[in-house]
Design a protein around this motif. Structure first.
Motif, PDB file in Angstrom:
ATOM      1  N   UNK A 114     -16.808 -25.680  31.800  1.00  0.00           N
ATOM      2  CA  UNK A 114     -15.572 -26.041  32.168  1.00  0.00           C
ATOM      3  C   UNK A 114     -15.665 -26.713  33.557  1.00  0.00           C
ATOM      4  N   UNK A 115     -16.277 -26.110  34.315  1.00  0.00           N
ATOM      5  CA  UNK A 115     -16.601 -26.665  35.698  1.00  0.00           C
ATOM      6  C   UNK A 115     -17.165 -28.057  35.535  1.00  0.00           C
ATOM      7  N   UNK A 174     -16.192 -33.896  36.104  1.00  0.00           N
ATOM      8  CA  UNK A 174     -16.387 -35.472  35.506  1.00  0.00           C
ATOM      9  C   UNK A 174     -14.967 -35.987  35.595  1.00  0.00           C
ATOM     10  N   UNK A 175     -14.054 -35.303  34.973  1.00  0.00           N
ATOM     11  CA  UNK A 175     -12.644 -35.709  34.746  1.00  0.00           C
ATOM     12  C   UNK A 175     -12.142 -36.115  35.992  1.00  0.00           C
ATOM     13  N   UNK A 176     -12.187 -34.998  37.030  1.00  0.00           N
ATOM     14  CA  UNK A 176     -11.578 -35.395  38.185  1.00  0.00           C
ATOM     15  C   UNK A 176     -12.074 -36.849  38.881  1.00  0.00           C
ATOM     16  N   UNK A 200      -7.365 -26.145  34.136  1.00  0.00           N
ATOM     17  CA  UNK A 200      -8.557 -25.717  33.234  1.00  0.00           C
ATOM     18  C   UNK A 200      -9.667 -25.191  34.159  1.00  0.00           C
ATOM     19  N   UNK A 201      -9.612 -25.606  35.521  1.00  0.00           N
ATOM     20  CA  UNK A 201     -10.328 -25.358  36.711  1.00  0.00           C
ATOM     21  C   UNK A 201     -10.030 -23.967  36.885  1.00  0.00           C
ATOM     22  N   UNK A 203     -11.188 -17.952  36.871  1.00  0.00           N
ATOM     23  CA  UNK A 203     -11.018 -16.557  36.579  1.00  0.00           C
ATOM     24  C   UNK A 203     -12.045 -15.747  35.935  1.00  0.00           C
ATOM     25  N   UNK A 204     -12.645 -16.922  34.991  1.00  0.00           N
ATOM     26  CA  UNK A 204     -13.945 -16.413  34.124  1.00  0.00           C
ATOM     27  C   UNK A 204     -15.185 -16.060  34.915  1.00  0.00           C
TER      28      UNK A 204
END
Length: 202
Positions: free
Chosen positions: A176-177, A182-184, A151-152, A157-158
């Motif tokens: 996404x960042x 937060x999920x990390x 996801x990162x 890329x975006x």
């Protein structure tokens, strides 16, 4: 090599669990997420040290037992220190300047760094022992870690396309960042993602 936000945080937790120190001393100027992450495993004490302080003077003013450890950070790569003599275990954080003379010539017990502060990768941290102590077991690859890194990379890329002028809503990659950061924080100790490892192995 580990992945996740643990980049550095997971590495620090891993060596604390591995060595079972009674207490860890950390700089007063430090990431409080690190400190909260350490609390389940050891006591934490602060010592007054900020980026522009004289490190040797600071260390001369504190007394630490050989059953404890101290985290010393080369804040923003400003410090030229390389040899520190203390009775306790020394853990150095070289996230801000991984290739400094200090990092390459350290005599600390342990050194660690977040790789994504230096390299264009989504995750990854590095741990080594200048004194050749046994390292904790290598973490396992996790599905969660691979998904977060993937996801990162999509966000990276975006953002790259956006900076090149492609019509992309920047809120898309910002979301996404923020979400992955937060999920990390909740990711179990994990090995660096396969994609990141392939990049740094080239």
């Amino acid at each position: 090599l580990v992945g996740g936000h643990a980049l550095a945080e997971q590495l620090l937790i891993d060596i604390v669990k591995h060595n079972q120190w009674e207490c860890i001393w950390v700089p007063s100027y430090y990431c409080y997420e690190f400190i909260e992450a350490l609390l389940p495993y050891t006591k934490v004490r602060f010592y007054d040290y900020t980026p522009f302080d004289n490190l040797n003077q600071v260390l001369n003013n504190i007394t630490i037992s050989n059953k404890e450890a101290i985290v010393i950070s080369n804040f923003f790569g400003l410090n030229k220190q390389s040899h520190i003599d203390l009775k306790c275990s020394i853990i150095e954080d070289h996230s801000h300047d991984l290739i400094s003379d200090w990092a390459r010539n350290s005599n600390a017990d342990w050194c660690f760094a977040s790789l994504r502060k230096t390299l264009p990768i989504a995750d990854g941290g590095i741990l080594w022992s200048p004194k050749c102590h046994n390292l904790p077991p290598k973490p396992r690859q996790t599905t969660e870690g691979e998904k977060l890194a993937s996801d990162r990379y999509k966000a990276m890329a975006l953002k790259s396309q956006y900076l090149e002028g492609t019509k992309i809503d920047k809120d898309v990659f910002r979301e996404i960042y923020i979400r992955t950061e937060n999920e990390f924080d909740m990711l179990p100790i994990s090995c660096i993602s396969k994609h990141s490892f392939d990049i740094i192995s080239q």
